[in-house]
Design a protein around this motif. Structure first.
Motif, mmCIF file in Angstrom:
data_model
loop_
_atom_site.group_PDB
_atom_site.id
_atom_site.type_symbol
_atom_site.label_atom_id
_atom_site.label_comp_id
_atom_site.label_asym_id
_atom_site.label_seq_id
_atom_site.Cartn_x
_atom_site.Cartn_y
_atom_site.Cartn_z
ATOM 1 N N LEU A 387 0.855 -1.184 0.000
ATOM 2 C CA LEU A 387 0.000 0.000 0.000
ATOM 3 C C LEU A 387 0.891 1.235 0.000
ATOM 4 C CD1 LEU A 387 -2.448 -1.226 2.755
ATOM 5 C CD2 LEU A 387 -3.173 -0.585 0.467
ATOM 6 N N VAL A 388 0.748 2.080 -1.002
ATOM 7 C CA VAL A 388 1.587 3.267 -1.125
ATOM 8 C C VAL A 388 0.696 4.495 -1.027
ATOM 9 C CG1 VAL A 388 3.301 4.476 -2.504
ATOM 10 C CG2 VAL A 388 3.145 1.981 -2.627
ATOM 11 N N THR A 389 0.975 5.353 -0.029
ATOM 12 C CA THR A 389 0.223 6.593 0.157
ATOM 13 C C THR A 389 1.179 7.766 0.015
ATOM 14 O OG1 THR A 389 -1.358 5.552 1.650
ATOM 15 C CG2 THR A 389 -1.168 7.934 1.757
ATOM 16 N N VAL A 390 0.831 8.685 -0.873
ATOM 17 C CA VAL A 390 1.692 9.831 -1.132
ATOM 18 C C VAL A 390 0.927 11.110 -0.812
ATOM 19 C CG1 VAL A 390 3.066 11.055 -2.843
ATOM 20 C CG2 VAL A 390 2.887 8.560 -2.941
ATOM 21 N N PRO A 447 -6.264 6.918 1.566
ATOM 22 C CA PRO A 447 -5.549 5.784 2.157
ATOM 23 C C PRO A 447 -6.490 4.718 2.715
ATOM 24 C CG PRO A 447 -4.550 7.850 2.838
ATOM 25 C CD PRO A 447 -5.805 8.211 2.131
ATOM 26 N N THR A 448 -7.582 5.127 3.363
ATOM 27 C CA THR A 448 -8.498 4.133 3.924
ATOM 28 C C THR A 448 -9.208 3.347 2.828
ATOM 29 O OG1 THR A 448 -10.147 5.903 4.125
ATOM 30 C CG2 THR A 448 -8.862 5.360 6.090
ATOM 31 N N ALA A 449 -9.566 4.030 1.717
ATOM 32 C CA ALA A 449 -10.173 3.316 0.596
ATOM 33 C C ALA A 449 -9.175 2.355 -0.035
ATOM 34 C CB ALA A 449 -10.686 4.306 -0.444
ATOM 35 N N ALA A 450 -7.891 2.748 -0.065
ATOM 36 C CA ALA A 450 -6.857 1.866 -0.603
ATOM 37 C C ALA A 450 -6.733 0.601 0.231
ATOM 38 C CB ALA A 450 -5.521 2.609 -0.656
ATOM 39 N N VAL A 451 -6.827 0.755 1.546
ATOM 40 C CA VAL A 451 -6.774 -0.420 2.428
ATOM 41 C C VAL A 451 -7.956 -1.337 2.147
ATOM 42 C CG1 VAL A 451 -6.900 -1.193 4.824
ATOM 43 C CG2 VAL A 451 -5.453 0.753 4.214
ATOM 44 N N GLY A 452 -9.150 -0.750 1.976
ATOM 45 C CA GLY A 452 -10.314 -1.565 1.649
ATOM 46 C C GLY A 452 -10.142 -2.309 0.336
ATOM 47 N N ALA A 453 -9.508 -1.659 -0.651
ATOM 48 C CA ALA A 453 -9.252 -2.316 -1.931
ATOM 49 C C ALA A 453 -8.299 -3.490 -1.761
ATOM 50 C CB ALA A 453 -8.693 -1.302 -2.924
ATOM 51 N N MET A 454 -7.242 -3.303 -0.973
ATOM 52 C CA MET A 454 -6.302 -4.398 -0.730
ATOM 53 C C MET A 454 -6.973 -5.537 0.037
ATOM 54 S SD MET A 454 -3.193 -5.492 -1.226
ATOM 55 C CE MET A 454 -2.075 -4.122 -1.523
ATOM 56 N N ALA A 455 -7.843 -5.190 0.992
ATOM 57 C CA ALA A 455 -8.565 -6.216 1.746
ATOM 58 C C ALA A 455 -9.423 -7.071 0.820
ATOM 59 C CB ALA A 455 -9.426 -5.568 2.830
ATOM 60 N N ALA A 456 -10.011 -6.451 -0.201
ATOM 61 C CA ALA A 456 -10.820 -7.210 -1.158
ATOM 62 C C ALA A 456 -9.966 -8.209 -1.928
ATOM 63 C CB ALA A 456 -11.515 -6.245 -2.129
ATOM 64 N N LEU A 457 -8.746 -7.830 -2.257
ATOM 65 C CA LEU A 457 -7.847 -8.745 -2.959
ATOM 66 C C LEU A 457 -7.508 -9.949 -2.086
ATOM 67 C CD1 LEU A 457 -5.438 -6.163 -4.620
ATOM 68 C CD2 LEU A 457 -7.160 -7.544 -5.765
ATOM 69 N N PHE A 458 -7.264 -9.721 -0.804
ATOM 70 C CA PHE A 458 -6.931 -10.826 0.092
ATOM 71 C C PHE A 458 -8.163 -11.690 0.379
ATOM 72 C CE2 PHE A 458 -3.050 -8.411 1.041
ATOM 73 C CZ PHE A 458 -2.122 -9.444 0.987
ATOM 74 N N ARG A 459 -9.342 -11.068 0.447
ATOM 75 C CA ARG A 459 -10.559 -11.875 0.599
ATOM 76 C C ARG A 459 -10.725 -12.813 -0.592
ATOM 77 N NH1 ARG A 459 -12.957 -7.077 2.557
ATOM 78 N NH2 ARG A 459 -13.912 -6.681 0.522
ATOM 79 N N GLU A 460 -10.468 -12.294 -1.781
ATOM 80 C CA GLU A 460 -10.579 -13.129 -2.979
ATOM 81 C C GLU A 460 -9.571 -14.267 -2.942
ATOM 82 O OE1 GLU A 460 -12.213 -14.478 -6.416
ATOM 83 O OE2 GLU A 460 -12.918 -12.810 -5.157
ATOM 84 N N ALA A 461 -8.361 -13.976 -2.474
ATOM 85 C CA ALA A 461 -7.350 -15.027 -2.371
ATOM 86 C C ALA A 461 -7.785 -16.115 -1.390
ATOM 87 C CB ALA A 461 -6.015 -14.419 -1.937
ATOM 88 N N ARG A 462 -8.391 -15.718 -0.263
ATOM 89 C CA ARG A 462 -8.848 -16.718 0.713
ATOM 90 C C ARG A 462 -10.036 -17.513 0.168
ATOM 91 N NH1 ARG A 462 -7.227 -12.724 4.420
ATOM 92 N NH2 ARG A 462 -9.262 -11.705 4.368
ATOM 93 N N LEU A 463 -10.911 -16.854 -0.577
ATOM 94 C CA LEU A 463 -12.037 -17.574 -1.173
ATOM 95 C C LEU A 463 -11.535 -18.635 -2.156
ATOM 96 C CD1 LEU A 463 -14.484 -14.604 -1.810
ATOM 97 C CD2 LEU A 463 -14.905 -16.531 -0.284
ATOM 98 N N LYS A 464 -10.529 -18.297 -2.959
ATOM 99 C CA LYS A 464 -9.959 -19.273 -3.883
ATOM 100 C C LYS A 464 -9.292 -20.407 -3.114
ATOM 101 C CE LYS A 464 -9.179 -16.122 -7.774
ATOM 102 N NZ LYS A 464 -10.149 -16.812 -8.637
#
Length: 826
Positions: A387-390, A447-464
């Motif tokens: 996660l990169v926040t500038v 930044p908080t929306a970015a964290v939510g986006a990353m969380a969705a990627l990890f949820r998808e990985a766990r579902l797979k």
């Protein structure tokens, strides 16, 4: 609806707009403008008796006057004119109609709704809506909607029941590096439903992620089947709000769809079981869709539950802490950096302080330092995403900071989410990111929306990961004799038209169901595990594990699951809640057994609508106090196919077959998940020739693949096995043959496959299995069965001819295609 027809709707050759207008305040005006701008060589015909021309286009007074049958029509008339217009369009030979009434009027019940249903059934005309703003297909340039701008082409398929949710997401993602493969607003779902479109986009090669918004469901089993099918192929994100709003949600759902909203926890269970994600917030929805459309799904190493390790990189401490806190709140872990990463960062940027995660480069850091730091961090084996926040600063101008970050992200297979903290630079950021279009990154505003986006990627990985799980525990099932005893207990209250069971009846029910019941109530001041069977108004029977007692009154901690329920899944449900994690292994297994048994009772005895069990943590592992039990006055016997369930259960009938040997006979039944160990042995013991002839490949199946063969959606596929049974004690010795079919993309068709073990060949088992598959296909409403047989498999070719299959093959192909029409089963 046929899939080729759905695709034709997204690329029609001709479109009629009934109610087209040049009045800027009318819906007919906006729809006509959208379609006119997206002709792309299509014939477009306005229909309105008030005009001779609209612009330069000849306007027709009536549908009957159109020069041809339109593939697609959009009706923007008053509600009282719609039914007669549909009749006229059906007579003209129109394929489908989008119903977008001129006034904002939601209608489901009443005479008009019934007339639309009758027209659909009688004529075959397909209806999208009513109360739909239309559909768009950017790849074909189609915009047959109320929305004026066609979005860019990309990998998102958006299917919604709410028109404004669709337009809001289009607007929100307009400047993001993503586009759409299709946008469908189904409106009130009277005919073509959200399930039809989910299934269509599941097979669409352009679609990378499915974004779906749901308000109400009329056919939950079809929805689950389509959702499960889609989620096995690509990520699916569901936006569902309001299902926990009580009567408010029910009123809106009943008004628009004629059905209750249902409980949110049960809908979440349905989506989780299908392998999709469910969110209740629009911002989460938009962030998740953007990330899944742009970024690779992370690869989880080791224990999936302990994975989700991310690195946070920022040029400011405050934003780094915000992102880190949000990441921990979403279940992601900011683990320490590897020694090699620390040494590499120290060599690149010497500092008296050792680098830590979050990595703060400082407000004076240059764009090159940010990019180099990201490159080093991404190579850390313990980091699965970044996660990169500038924040804006004189040393980190938009150009070239974001361009360099995007170019760095292009070199990795790990997900990278970029975010910034100033709306003023948003446009400039996206211009810079356009310089690296092939970079698989997502750019999110905060930044908080970015964290939510990353969380969705990890949820998808766990579902797979969960989809690939191999069954560990065998799920015990009640014998028919035990079920008969349970039904006998319920007969008295049914006869007396009582819904509540007495304490004595409850005790007997638990005994016959092999549930250890105690008369002692758990002490309310101790952590209490509450297990229950209940009934949802929309999704039917479900089970729930939750925190009970005094703690449960002040702290909500619960999870639901739908029957049929495996013991493995029941154990995961128990361990998913806090009180379940307090239990010993023996207690947790006992709770899982009880939860699975409740699910089985709900599956096989529809009259049971509620059983509530309670267990005090630290008590006897399998002892439960039955607080209550209720029934309905329906038939005690389960109807075929389990209509009270959202997930289609497997048929449980057995059939003893003739033949065998003096020591053993054969028995045919449905293949279920419990058969994993036996199926694994069966596949492993096939000869190389038998394996190759069946699977058309010499590479042996992994345990995960065998497990997938045991997990069937019986709504769209079936599998049967023949087991060899000892004639004396009726113990099962092994699997002798397996057959299955699954629906294909061709409507009414299914592909079949049969394999018989080498030691059981030439005993007529393949013929028996094929007969059962054909019978089940006919009962399921299929019209044809298709099989692909390798050339040289003379035995199977001979069987196909004997069973009446016709060969369809071409020279040079490795396989012979065999097809047979199957009639309805009596």
């Amino acid at each position: 609806m046929e899939k080729f027809s759905l695709q034709r709707l997204l690329n029609p050759r001709s479109i009629a707009v009934v109610g087209a207008s040049d009045r800027p305040e009318s819906r007919g005006f906006f729809v006509w403008q959208s379609i006119s701008k997206s002709r792309n060589g299509r014939a477009v015909w306005p229909v309105n008796p008030k005009y001779r021309y609209i612009g330069n286009d000849l306007c027709y007074a009536r549908v009957d006057e159109l020069p041809g049958a339109p593939d697609l029509a959009v009706v923007t008339l008053r509600s009282d004119l719609i039914a007669d217009t549909l009749e006229a369009l059906a007579r003209k030979g129109t394929l489908a109609v989008v119903v977008a009434p001129e006034e904002e009027h939601l209608f489901v019940e009443g005479e008009l709704s019934h007339r639309i249903h009758k027209i659909v059934r009688r004529t075959g005309l397909r209806v999208i809506g009513p109360d739909s703003i239309g559909l768009m297909c950017p790849p074909s340039g189609l915009n047959a909607s109320y929305w004026p701008d066609t979005p860019r082409t990309g990998g998102i398929a958006l299917v919604t029941q709410s028109a404004l949710i669709a337009t809001a997401l289009l607007d929100d993602l307009a400047d993001v590096r993503t586009g759409f493969s299709g946008v469908i607003n189904t409106g009130a779902d009277i005919d073509l439903s959200i399930s039809d479109w989910i299934e269509h986009f599941a097979d669409d090669a352009r679609t990378r992620v499915l974004a779906v918004q749901i308000e109400g469901l009329r056919r939950p089993r079809a929805f689950y089947s389509a959702l499960s099918y889609a989620a096995s192929r690509k990520p699916v994100v569901i936006l569902r709000s309001g299902s926990n709003a009580g009567l408010s949600a029910d009123r809106l759902s009943c008004h628009r769809f004629g059905t209750h909203a249902g409980r949110g926890i049960v809908f979440d269970a349905l989506v989780r079981r299908a392998g999709a994600q469910c969110v209740s917030d629009f911002r989460q929805f938009a962030s998740a869709v953007a990330a899944l459309a742009s970024c690779p799904v992370p690869f989880l190493r080791g224990d999936a539950e302990k994975s989700s390790r991310v690195a946070v990189l920022s040029n400011g401490t405050g934003f780094a802490l915000m992102a880190a806190e949000a990441a921990e709140r979403h279940g992601m872990h900011l683990s320490g950096l590897a020694n090699s990463t620390i040494h590499e960062l120290q060599r690149a940027f010497p500092s008296p302080q050792l680098p830590v995660n979050p990595v703060v480069v400082g407000a004076a850091a240059s764009a090159e330092r940010l990019s180099k730091t990201l490159d080093i961090v991404l190579k850390d084996p313990s980091v699965e995403g970044a996660l990169v926040t500038v924040a804006p600063g004189p040393s980190t101008p938009v150009d070239p900071t974001f361009r360099l970050l995007a170019q760095t992200a292009r070199t990795t297979t790990k997900p990278v989410i970029l975010s910034w903290a100033s709306e003023r630079i948003s446009h400039a950021v996206r211009v810079q990111l356009a310089h690296a279009p092939e970079a698989r990154i997502a750019a999110v505003r905060s930044p908080t929306a970015a964290v939510g986006a990353m969380a969705a990627l990890f949820r998808e990985a766990r579902l797979k990961h969960d989809k690939r799980r191999v069954p560990v525990l065998q799920t015990p099932r009640l014998a028919e004799e035990a079920l008969a005893r349970v039904r006998s207990v319920l007969q008295a209250p049914v006869d007396e038209e009582r819904i509540a069971l007495t304490s004595e009846e409850t005790q007997h029910l638990c005994e016959h169901a092999n549930l250890v019941a105690t008369h002692e109530r758990p002490e309310p001041d101790r952590p209490i595990l509450r297990l229950e069977l209940n009934r949802d108004d929309v999704l039917g029977a479900y089970v729930r594990a939750s925190l009970g007692g005094e703690f449960g009154a002040v702290c909500t901690d619960e999870i639901a699951a739908l029957p049929p329920l495996s013991l493995d899944e029941a154990l995961r449900c128990v361990r998913a809640i806090r009180v379940g994690r307090l239990l010993s292994d023996a207690e947790a297994l006992g709770a899982a057994l009880a939860l699975a048994r409740l699910a089985e009772l709900g599956e096989r005895i529809p009259a049971l609508v509620e059983i509530v069990l309670e267990h005090a943590a630290g008590g006897e592992p399998k002892a439960y106090f039955c607080r209550s039990a209720r029934i309905s006055t329906t038939d005690l016997a389960a109807a075929s196919g389990g209509p009270h369930l959202a997930v289609c259960p497997p048929p449980v009938e057995y059939e003893t077959l003739a033949g065998g040997t003096p020591e053993e006979t054969y028995r045919l039944r449905t293949l279920v998940e419990n058969d994993f160990p036996a199926l694994k042995d069966f596949v492993a013991s096939l000869s190389d020739q038998s394996f190759f002839l069946r699977f058309h490949n010499s590479a042996r199946l992994s345990d995960e693949r065998v497990a997938a063969l045991c997990r069937l959606d019986y709504e769209r596929e079936t599998a049967v096995l023949v087991e060899a049974v000892d004639r004396k004690d009726e113990t099962v010795r092994r699997i002798a043959a397996v057959g299955r079919w699954g629906r294909t993309k061709t409507p009414g068709d299914a592909e079949f496959g049969v394999v018989v073990h080498d030691r059981d060949q030439r005993r007529g088992l393949a013929r028996l299995v094929m007969g059962e598959l054909e019978a089940r296909a006919a009962r399921a409403g299929l019209s044809t069965l298709t099989g692909y047989v390798l050339r040289g498999n003379d035995a199977m070719d001979g069987l196909m001819r004997a069973l009446g299959y016709a060969s369809q093959t071409s020279a040079g192909e490795d396989t012979v295609t065999w097809v047979k029409s199957v009639g309805p089963h009596p």
